[in-house]
Scaffold this motif. Structure first.
Motif, PDB file in Angstrom:
ATOM      1  N   ASN A   5       0.801  -1.218   0.000  1.00 45.12           N
ATOM      2  CA  ASN A   5       0.000   0.000   0.000  1.00 45.12           C
ATOM      3  C   ASN A   5       0.835   1.269   0.000  1.00 45.12           C
ATOM      4  N   TYR A   6       1.981   1.234   0.694  1.00 41.00           N
ATOM      5  CA  TYR A   6       2.792   2.448   0.815  1.00 41.00           C
ATOM      6  C   TYR A   6       4.275   2.144   0.628  1.00 41.00           C
ATOM      7  N   ILE A 152       7.308  -0.093  -6.345  1.00 40.31           N
ATOM      8  CA  ILE A 152       6.935   1.318  -6.232  1.00 40.31           C
ATOM      9  C   ILE A 152       5.808   1.639  -7.208  1.00 40.31           C
ATOM     10  N   GLY A 153       5.876   1.044  -8.389  1.00 42.73           N
ATOM     11  CA  GLY A 153       4.813   1.247  -9.383  1.00 42.73           C
ATOM     12  C   GLY A 153       3.465   0.777  -8.869  1.00 42.73           C
ATOM     13  N   ILE A 154       3.453  -0.324  -8.130  1.00 44.45           N
ATOM     14  CA  ILE A 154       2.188  -0.824  -7.568  1.00 44.45           C
ATOM     15  C   ILE A 154       1.592   0.218  -6.619  1.00 44.45           C
ATOM     16  N   ASN A 159      -2.409   4.380  -5.291  1.00 43.19           N
ATOM     17  CA  ASN A 159      -2.714   5.643  -4.607  1.00 43.19           C
ATOM     18  C   ASN A 159      -2.757   6.845  -5.539  1.00 43.19           C
ATOM     19  N   ALA A 160      -2.324   6.651  -6.789  1.00 47.14           N
ATOM     20  CA  ALA A 160      -2.458   7.707  -7.792  1.00 47.14           C
ATOM     21  C   ALA A 160      -2.958   7.005  -9.056  1.00 47.14           C
ATOM     22  N   PRO A 249       7.263  13.477   2.319  1.00 45.26           N
ATOM     23  CA  PRO A 249       7.516  12.035   2.198  1.00 45.26           C
ATOM     24  C   PRO A 249       6.914  11.461   0.906  1.00 45.26           C
ATOM     25  N   VAL A 250       7.612  10.467   0.352  1.00 39.93           N
ATOM     26  CA  VAL A 250       7.246   9.938  -0.966  1.00 39.93           C
ATOM     27  C   VAL A 250       5.768   9.532  -1.059  1.00 39.93           C
ATOM     28  N   ASP A 251       5.223   8.931  -0.006  1.00 36.79           N
ATOM     29  CA  ASP A 251       3.820   8.498  -0.097  1.00 36.79           C
ATOM     30  C   ASP A 251       2.864   9.688  -0.173  1.00 36.79           C
ATOM     31  N   GLU A 252       3.238  10.766   0.505  1.00 35.57           N
ATOM     32  CA  GLU A 252       2.397  11.968   0.413  1.00 35.57           C
ATOM     33  C   GLU A 252       2.504  12.602  -0.975  1.00 35.57           C
ATOM     34  N   VAL A 253       3.701  12.506  -1.562  1.00 38.24           N
ATOM     35  CA  VAL A 253       3.857  13.012  -2.936  1.00 38.24           C
ATOM     36  C   VAL A 253       2.952  12.208  -3.871  1.00 38.24           C
TER      37      VAL A 253
END
Lengths: 293, 223
Positions: A5-6, A152-154, A159-160, A249-253
Motif C-alpha cells: 500500500n505504501y 513502487i509502481g504498484i 494511490n495515484a 515524504p514519498v507516499d504523500e507526494v
C-alpha cells in the motif's frame, strides 16, 4: 507482505530486515502467485531481455513511427555524443538516446515492455542499462532492481494512477521516472530510504504534467518526454545518494499526484483536446494525418 | 479486489505503441476468437469512442485482426495482419460507431460468423495497461477478464441448475475462482460465467450440456 500500500511500508520492512526493497517485493509476488521466487525472477529476466533488445533495435536502425512524426532521434543523439563534447555529459545523453530509441521502437510497432505503459516505455530501460554499464553489474542484480521499480509502481497505481487518461503524463512518464530513480539508487548501493527519497524527488518534479498527444498518437510529445523522464530519474537518484531528502515524504507526494491527476481537466488527459495537441502545428498535423487516412 | 502483480506494472511485453489501444485491442480480439472457437470466417468490427478516433495511428486495426488470427500482443507479425488475414481468408470490415454513453470509451464490438456458420457478437473494452473486460456476449451482459479459464453457459433460470453445474466441476476437481450469474428476466434464460483455476476439458463440457436446463456452454481459454 500481503499487500503493497505504501512505499514507507516497503522501506520499513527492508531496513528492519537489512535487505533490499526488491527482496520484499519478490516475496510479495511469490506469495501472491503461490510460486517460488526463482520462478518470478526468471520471468522478470525475460522482461529485462526484451528491454535491452528494444534499445538495440532502436539504436541500430531508423524506424518511422506509425503516424510518421518521429524516428531516428535516439540514433541522432548517439552519433552526436560520440563525435562531440556534450554539454550535459556523455552518460546522461547516452541514457536519453536509449530512452528515445525504445520510444521509437514502440511508436513503430516494435516489441517493448510497457513500463509502466507504452508511452513511457523508454525511461526504465534507458536509466537501468546506463547504470548497469557504469557500475559493471550482472543481469541478476538488474532483475532485482526491476522488482524494486515495480513495487513502487504498484503503490503509485494504487494511490495515484499509471494511466495518462486518468492522471495525465505525470502518471506515465512521471511514474516511470520515480520507479527508475528508486531502482537506480538500489543498484548504486543506496539505502531503501534513499530509494524512497529519490522517487519522491522525481515525482515532485513532474507533478501536474499533462497528457496532450498530437493527433492522439503516442509520438509527439511522448517520445521526448521519455528523455525528460530518464534524465530526471538519474538526477533524482544522484541527489538521494548524496543524502538529499524529499521534504514531503514519498507516499504523500504520490497521494498529491493522484489528487492533481483527478483535478486535471479531461482535455489534458489523453483526449488530444488540449495542450500541444491543440497548438497551431499540433492541429495542422492532426488534420493532415486524418486526410492521409 | 485483485491485488496488482509486479507484471501488471512492468509488462506486458507487447508490440507498441499503446498498451490500451494496441495490446488491449489484441487481447480483446484473442478473447473474441476464443469465444468464437477459433478464427472466424467473417467479422464486422465496430469501434466506439477513442478506438473510433485513433485506431489506425495506434495500429489497433492490425492488433484486432492479429488477435482474431490468434496472434498475441507481443507477436511482431501483427504488423503484417492485413496480409495474414487475406491469406487466412478472414473477411473483415472496420466501422466507427457510437454505442452510447454507457459504454467504456475504449470499446469494440465484434459481430462474428464463426467457422461453423454460427453468429456471435462479443463486446469488450480495453480498460488500461493492456487489461480488458468482455462486457457482452450475444447481447447478454457478462464480465470476463480473460486471465483465468472461463466457462460460459446459458440455462433456463430455475432452481438447482447452478448447483448441478458446480457439482460436475467439483467431481472433476475443477475449482471455481469467481462466479457470476446474469439474466434479463426472471425464469427465462440466464447466463453463468465461471472463472476456474483449472482448464475445463471437452468431456466435462459435454457432461454439463447433459444437464436438462442448460442450453449451451462454451469454454474460453485464458489469454
Amino acid at each position: 507482505m500481503k499487500t503493497l500500500n505504501y512505499v514507507q511500508d516497503l522501506i520499513k520492512e527492508a531496513e528492519k530486515r537489512k535487505v533490499k526493497i526488491s527482496t520484499i517485493v519478490k516475496e510479495y509476488e511469490a506469495q501472491k502467485r503461490e510460486t517460488e521466487i526463482k520462478e518470478i525472477e526468471k520471468e522478470m529476466l525475460k522482461q529485462w531481455q526484451v528491454m535491452k533488445e528494444s534499445i538495440n533495435t532502436g539504436l541500430k536502425e531508423v524506424r518511422r513511427s506509425m503516424g510518421g512524426l518521429i524516428g531516428g532521434e535516439g540514433k541522432k543523439l548517439q552519433d552526436y555524443l560520440v563525435k562531440s563534447n556534450t554539454l550535459a555529459g556523455e552518460k546522461i545523453n547516452l541514457a536519453v538516446a536509449r530512452a528515445l530509441a525504445v520510444a521509437e521502437v514502440n511508436a513503430s510497432m516494435g516489441k517493448i515492455v510497457a513500463a509502466p505503459t507504452g508511452g513511457s516505455c523508454g525511461i526504465i530501460p534507458g536509466a537501468l542499462v546506463t547504470v548497469q554499464e557504469e557500475l559493471g553489474l550482472e543481469d541478476e542484480v538488474l532483475v532485482d532492481a526491476l522488482f524494486t521499480a515495480a513495487g513502487i509502481g504498484i503503490v503509485i497505481a494504487k494511490n495515484a494512477s499509471i494511466s495518462g487518461a486518468q492522471g495525465g503524463c505525470q502518471a506515465e512518464c512521471g511514474a516511470a521516472a520515480g520507479m527508475a530513480a528508486a531502482a537506480c539508487v538500489e543498484l548504486a548501493g543506496g539505502s531503501p530510504s534513499m530509494a524512497g527519497h529519490s522517487c519522491g524527488i522525481a515525482l515532485k518534479n513532474i507533478l501536474g504534467l499533462v497528457c496532450d498527444p498530437v493527433a492522439g498518437l503516442v509520438e509527439v510529445p511522448c517520445a521526448k518526454r521519455n528523455a525528460m523522464g530518464v534524465s530526471l530519474a538519474l538526477v533524482s537518484a544522484d541527489m538521494a545518494l548524496a543524502g538529499i531528502e524529499s521534504v514531503i515524504p514519498v507516499d504523500e507526494v504520490i497521494i498529491a499526484m493522484g489528487q492533481v491527476g483527478e483535478n486535471l481537466p479531461e482535455t489534458l488527459r489523453e483526449t488530444a483536446k488540449g495542450g500541444l495537441a491543440v497548438s497551431d502545428t499540433g492541429k495542422k498535423i492532426a488534420e493532415s494525418y486524418k486526410q492521409e487516412k | 479486489m485483485r491485488e496488482y502483480s509486479v507484471f501488471d506494472i512492468l509488462g506486458p511485453v507487447m508490440v507498441g505503441p499503446s498498451s490500451s489501444h494496441t495490446a488491449g485491442a489484441s487481447r480483446l480480439a484473442l478473447l473474441a476468437r476464443s469465444v468464437a472457437g477459433g478464427t472466424p470466417q467473417e467479422v464486422q468490427i465496430l469501434l466506439h469512442g477513442s478506438f473510433a478516433e485513433t485506431y489506425q495511428g495506434h495500429g489497433s486495426d492490425l492488433a484486432l485482426l492479429g488477435g482474431l488470427l490468434g496472434l498475441g500482443p507481443d507477436d511482431v507479425a501483427i504488423k503484417d495482419a492485413y496480409n495474414l488475414a487475406q491469406e487466412a481468408g478472414l473477411k473483415y470490415t472496420f466501422t466507427p460507431i457510437n454505442l452510447g454513453e454507457s459504454y467504456h470509451p475504449n470499446t469494440v464490438k465484434f459481430i462474428i460468423k464463426t467457422a461453423n456458420n454460427e453468429k456471435i457478437t462479443v463486446t469488450g473494452a480495453s480498460i488500461g495497461g493492456g487489461n480488458v473486460l468482455i462486457t457482452e456476449i450475444n447481447d447478454f451482459s457478462v464480465e470476463l477478464k480473460g486471465d483465468l479459464p472461463t466457462l460460459i453457459s446459458n440455462h433456463y433460470d430455475v432452481p438447482g441448475v447452478i448447483a448441478q453445474v458446480s457439482l460436475i466441476l467439483a467431481q472433476h476437481e475443477i475449482n471455481i475462482a469467481f462466479m457470476r450469474v446474469f439474466r434479463k428476466e426472471k425464469r427465462k434464460i440466464a447466463t453463468m460465467v465461471l472463472e476456474t483455476d483449472e482448464l475445463v476439458p471437452q468431456s466435462v463440457l459435454d457432461e454439463i450440456l447433459q444437464v436438462e436446463q442448460v442450453v449451451d456452454v462454451r469454454f474460453v481459454e485464458p489469454i
